[in-house]
Design a protein around this motif. Sequence first.
Motif, PDB file in Angstrom:
ATOM      1  N   LEU A  91      11.031   4.181   8.000  1.00  0.00           N
ATOM      2  CA  LEU A  91      10.061   3.511   7.135  1.00  0.00           C
ATOM      3  C   LEU A  91       9.811   4.355   5.883  1.00  0.00           C
ATOM      4  O   LEU A  91       9.607   3.845   4.780  1.00  0.00           O
ATOM      5  CB  LEU A  91       8.755   3.310   7.913  1.00  0.00           C
ATOM      6  N   SER A  92       9.863   5.674   6.064  1.00  0.00           N
ATOM      7  CA  SER A  92       9.686   6.575   4.935  1.00  0.00           C
ATOM      8  C   SER A  92      10.811   6.381   3.914  1.00  0.00           C
ATOM      9  O   SER A  92      10.578   6.338   2.709  1.00  0.00           O
ATOM     10  CB  SER A  92       9.694   8.025   5.443  1.00  0.00           C
ATOM     11  N   LEU A  93      12.032   6.254   4.441  1.00  0.00           N
ATOM     12  CA  LEU A  93      13.170   6.046   3.538  1.00  0.00           C
ATOM     13  C   LEU A  93      13.122   4.659   2.913  1.00  0.00           C
ATOM     14  O   LEU A  93      13.411   4.478   1.731  1.00  0.00           O
ATOM     15  CB  LEU A  93      14.490   6.211   4.304  1.00  0.00           C
ATOM     16  N   GLU A  94      12.736   3.670   3.740  1.00  0.00           N
ATOM     17  CA  GLU A  94      12.688   2.308   3.213  1.00  0.00           C
ATOM     18  C   GLU A  94      11.641   2.171   2.107  1.00  0.00           C
ATOM     19  O   GLU A  94      11.807   1.379   1.187  1.00  0.00           O
ATOM     20  CB  GLU A  94      12.419   1.318   4.343  1.00  0.00           C
ATOM     21  N   GLY A  95      10.591   2.983   2.183  1.00  0.00           N
ATOM     22  CA  GLY A  95       9.585   2.980   1.118  1.00  0.00           C
ATOM     23  C   GLY A  95      10.228   3.310  -0.221  1.00  0.00           C
ATOM     24  O   GLY A  95       9.890   2.730  -1.259  1.00  0.00           O
ATOM     25  N   ILE A  96      11.178   4.242  -0.191  1.00  0.00           N
ATOM     26  CA  ILE A  96      11.863   4.622  -1.433  1.00  0.00           C
ATOM     27  C   ILE A  96      12.731   3.471  -1.929  1.00  0.00           C
ATOM     28  O   ILE A  96      12.770   3.182  -3.125  1.00  0.00           O
ATOM     29  CB  ILE A  96      12.672   5.918  -1.206  1.00  0.00           C
ATOM     30  N   VAL A  97      13.389   2.779  -0.976  1.00  0.00           N
ATOM     31  CA  VAL A  97      14.193   1.608  -1.368  1.00  0.00           C
ATOM     32  C   VAL A  97      13.295   0.563  -2.035  1.00  0.00           C
ATOM     33  O   VAL A  97      13.631   0.002  -3.078  1.00  0.00           O
ATOM     34  CB  VAL A  97      14.899   0.990  -0.139  1.00  0.00           C
ATOM     35  N   MET A  98      12.127   0.314  -1.423  1.00  0.00           N
ATOM     36  CA  MET A  98      11.202  -0.685  -1.970  1.00  0.00           C
ATOM     37  C   MET A  98      10.827  -0.344  -3.408  1.00  0.00           C
ATOM     38  O   MET A  98      10.797  -1.199  -4.290  1.00  0.00           O
ATOM     39  CB  MET A  98       9.920  -0.728  -1.134  1.00  0.00           C
ATOM     40  N   LEU A  99      10.542   0.931  -3.620  1.00  0.00           N
ATOM     41  CA  LEU A  99      10.085   1.365  -4.938  1.00  0.00           C
ATOM     42  C   LEU A  99      11.198   1.230  -5.979  1.00  0.00           C
ATOM     43  O   LEU A  99      10.975   0.751  -7.095  1.00  0.00           O
ATOM     44  CB  LEU A  99       9.620   2.820  -4.831  1.00  0.00           C
ATOM     45  N   LEU A 156       5.906  -5.556  -6.204  1.00  0.00           N
ATOM     46  CA  LEU A 156       6.989  -6.531  -6.059  1.00  0.00           C
ATOM     47  C   LEU A 156       8.052  -6.023  -5.087  1.00  0.00           C
ATOM     48  O   LEU A 156       8.498  -6.740  -4.180  1.00  0.00           O
ATOM     49  CB  LEU A 156       7.607  -6.769  -7.436  1.00  0.00           C
ATOM     50  N   GLY A 157       8.470  -4.787  -5.253  1.00  0.00           N
ATOM     51  CA  GLY A 157       9.491  -4.204  -4.386  1.00  0.00           C
ATOM     52  C   GLY A 157       9.014  -4.157  -2.947  1.00  0.00           C
ATOM     53  O   GLY A 157       9.754  -4.494  -2.023  1.00  0.00           O
ATOM     54  N   GLY A 158       7.764  -3.728  -2.765  1.00  0.00           N
ATOM     55  CA  GLY A 158       7.207  -3.652  -1.422  1.00  0.00           C
ATOM     56  C   GLY A 158       7.210  -5.018  -0.753  1.00  0.00           C
ATOM     57  O   GLY A 158       7.665  -5.167   0.382  1.00  0.00           O
ATOM     58  N   ILE A 173       0.845  -1.206   0.000  1.00  0.00           N
ATOM     59  CA  ILE A 173       0.000   0.000   0.000  1.00  0.00           C
ATOM     60  C   ILE A 173       0.877   1.252   0.000  1.00  0.00           C
ATOM     61  O   ILE A 173       0.690   2.168  -0.812  1.00  0.00           O
ATOM     62  CB  ILE A 173      -0.929   0.017   1.241  1.00  0.00           C
ATOM     63  N   LEU A 174       1.867   1.284   0.900  1.00  0.00           N
ATOM     64  CA  LEU A 174       2.718   2.477   0.996  1.00  0.00           C
ATOM     65  C   LEU A 174       3.517   2.673  -0.289  1.00  0.00           C
ATOM     66  O   LEU A 174       3.612   3.780  -0.823  1.00  0.00           O
ATOM     67  CB  LEU A 174       3.663   2.360   2.196  1.00  0.00           C
ATOM     68  N   THR A 175       4.094   1.593  -0.803  1.00  0.00           N
ATOM     69  CA  THR A 175       4.959   1.725  -1.973  1.00  0.00           C
ATOM     70  C   THR A 175       4.170   2.130  -3.212  1.00  0.00           C
ATOM     71  O   THR A 175       4.604   2.990  -3.977  1.00  0.00           O
ATOM     72  CB  THR A 175       5.686   0.391  -2.247  1.00  0.00           C
ATOM     73  N   SER A 176       2.988   1.519  -3.399  1.00  0.00           N
ATOM     74  CA  SER A 176       2.263   1.828  -4.636  1.00  0.00           C
ATOM     75  C   SER A 176       1.750   3.275  -4.609  1.00  0.00           C
ATOM     76  O   SER A 176       1.701   3.929  -5.649  1.00  0.00           O
ATOM     77  CB  SER A 176       1.132   0.833  -4.874  1.00  0.00           C
ATOM     78  N   ASN A 177       1.401   3.782  -3.439  1.00  0.00           N
ATOM     79  CA  ASN A 177       0.943   5.171  -3.392  1.00  0.00           C
ATOM     80  C   ASN A 177       2.113   6.153  -3.498  1.00  0.00           C
ATOM     81  O   ASN A 177       1.982   7.224  -4.093  1.00  0.00           O
ATOM     82  CB  ASN A 177       0.112   5.416  -2.133  1.00  0.00           C
ATOM     83  N   LEU A 178       3.245   5.774  -2.922  1.00  0.00           N
ATOM     84  CA  LEU A 178       4.452   6.588  -3.072  1.00  0.00           C
ATOM     85  C   LEU A 178       4.852   6.667  -4.546  1.00  0.00           C
ATOM     86  O   LEU A 178       5.325   7.697  -5.043  1.00  0.00           O
ATOM     87  CB  LEU A 178       5.579   5.958  -2.246  1.00  0.00           C
ATOM     88  N   ASN A 179       4.612   5.559  -5.245  1.00  0.00           N
ATOM     89  CA  ASN A 179       4.917   5.502  -6.681  1.00  0.00           C
ATOM     90  C   ASN A 179       4.146   6.554  -7.479  1.00  0.00           C
ATOM     91  O   ASN A 179       4.629   7.048  -8.502  1.00  0.00           O
ATOM     92  CB  ASN A 179       4.596   4.093  -7.185  1.00  0.00           C
ATOM     93  N   LEU A 180       2.959   6.908  -7.003  1.00  0.00           N
ATOM     94  CA  LEU A 180       2.180   7.933  -7.721  1.00  0.00           C
ATOM     95  C   LEU A 180       2.958   9.244  -7.760  1.00  0.00           C
ATOM     96  O   LEU A 180       2.910   9.983  -8.744  1.00  0.00           O
ATOM     97  CB  LEU A 180       0.818   8.151  -7.048  1.00  0.00           C
ATOM     98  N   ASN A 200       9.052  12.119  -2.512  1.00  0.00           N
ATOM     99  CA  ASN A 200       8.446  12.446  -1.223  1.00  0.00           C
ATOM    100  C   ASN A 200       9.147  11.634  -0.134  1.00  0.00           C
ATOM    101  O   ASN A 200       8.946  10.443  -0.012  1.00  0.00           O
ATOM    102  CB  ASN A 200       6.950  12.115  -1.274  1.00  0.00           C
ATOM    103  N   PHE A 201       9.974  12.329   0.668  1.00  0.00           N
ATOM    104  CA  PHE A 201      10.689  11.644   1.752  1.00  0.00           C
ATOM    105  C   PHE A 201       9.801  11.487   2.983  1.00  0.00           C
ATOM    106  O   PHE A 201      10.176  10.820   3.923  1.00  0.00           O
ATOM    107  CB  PHE A 201      11.945  12.426   2.145  1.00  0.00           C
TER     108      PHE A 201
END
Lengths: 321, 250
Positions: free
Chosen positions: A243-251, A264-266, A42-49, A58-59
């Motif tokens: 977690l905010s930074l890790e979201g970027i890693v996931m993406l 997939l990354g998430g 959820i976090l990664t796909s919305n960050l992807n937007l 968005n950090f």
Amino acid sequence: MILRRPLLWLILALAALFVWLPLRNHDVALREDLILVAVAIILTSNLNLMIGYTGYVNFGHIVFYGLGGYVGLYLATVLNWNLIVAALIAGVTVSVLALLFGLGILRLRGAYFALATIGVLVAVQAFVANFEPWGRSTGMYVSFASYAPLGGARRALWITYYLIIGVMALSLVLSLGIRRSKFGLGLFAIREDEDAAIVLGVNATVYKAIIYSVSAFLPAVAGALMFFKNGMIDPSIAFEYMLSLEGIVMLMLGGQGTVAGSALGGALYERLRSYLLTSPRLSEFHLVIAGALLLLVVRLAPGGLIGWLYRLVPRSREVVE
Amino acid sequence: MTALLEVQGVSKRFGGLQAVGDVSFTLQEGEILGLIGPNGAGKTTLFNLVNGVYKTDTGSIIFSGKNITGRSPDQVVHLGLARTHQIVRPLNGMSVLENVIVGACYGREYQSLRAARATALEVLEQVGMASRANSPAHSLTLAFKKRLEVARALAARPKLLLLDEVLAGLNPTEIAQMIDLIRKIRDSGVSVFMIEHVMQAIMNLSDRILVLNLGHKIAEAPPAEVVKNPDVVEAYLGFPDIVDKLRGAS
Ligand SMILES: Nc1ncnc2c1ncn2[C@@H]1O[C@H](COP(=O)(O)OP(=O)(O)OP(=O)(O)O)[C@@H](O)[C@H]1O
Ligand SMILES: [Mg+2]
């Protein structure tokens, strides 16, 4: 037509799998693992937007999740509202706030915007940590009585799990829908060259504010559900910078700009993270590994795993897009 | 004939530099108006003022009967005023077709994705790029990137097209094709305002020519008169070969 996209059916199949797997043997441990994967998606796909579609890093993405958690928990436990209503109102509230913030900070570009998003995260956390109704730095607890309307704590946990899976599916369908829309095309134009996009007729100011606000909605809903499930919230766990930074890693790992890549990354990163955090020898190093992973991806496969797949099997793009 | 674009006394300063100073002119519907002047004369800046990339310090701009002074570029496109960039700006991560679809989607007619696709294919055919529709925009040669600029602007279905040096960097064959294209665009009912250094081309294409020097208008006349204008010749004195070309073209 989005109904003809194979990816839509893959998303629905994924959600069905998430529902079925823990249900099969009433496996609570598996459910707890999968809910973390779902939240990561959820976090990664919305960050992807923001990052992948619009080109704005968005950090402070986690602020939506944490703030949604606070609003939702307050409504559900202090005011005793229905959980679903509380979660939806949390989503709407956070989206509206994001729209207002967005109109302000989205005038900034590049590194300045990224810095401002960190500012938003720090400011909101500081505000919440001093806000009396939300328990200042001690936060809030969910009273046991709050689970009663859902048929007791045990059932409530299953219900929130299914709701989270629903939010995960919605996040991915939303990403896919935007990707295939005229609105999405405008966002991609902004990502490629904002000034050129404006000259071509894209109202970048409004588009950016809308997508910032949209990217806040489902994470906030998820935050409300998750913190309700966890039974408590406080400023340090709600607004976890890492977690905010890790979201970027996931993406980056999965492949920014693609729906499948964000999922997939998430999922992969969350599994790796859980493994490292529970491993006695490696738990101290999980951020080191995250950093190394980010460097490797950026150097070796800038398109992430999905970009790599597209290069290996060009036809896969048809299915996955 | 009616006036499509009326520019009244516009100016723009960058720090101590008066890039455009008190320029006025009118562009008639259906006309090709040329804009020439030495490097740094303020031609591109004038375009940027007309389509709203820069705010004017003074003056007003009336397009199609509406006062568009101070409007942003995206609003101006919706009214039917599209432009190309001197330094090409393709949306690099997208295909040629997608680039042109953006132009159609957000242009004057604000087309739906489906309609925009049809428009884009039609425009790509018109500019001779149909076979490159699916190429990534970044992979094009400069000549094709210039055509892509034109295609994107055309897809907006403009009433007025601003072309900023679309001939620069092209070889003679490509120049001939582009000139042909510009004529066809005008014949299809789109007015054209174009900046060009290729004198032969601009002298042949333009109905009238506007000359800028150091930010100021020094002439506005049909090509045959412009080349005889002593102020124009003097402005180009530092560039003897251009003076020769000016004479040669008349
Ligand atoms: N954004 C800007 N900031 C500061 N100065 C600028 C800016 N844009 C243009 N200038 C200056 O204004 C003057 C006019 O520039 P402009 O680009 O309009 O010239 P031009 O006539 O298009 O020249 P060329 O034929 O070389 O394209 C130049 O001296 C240029 O350096
Ligand atoms: Mg110029």
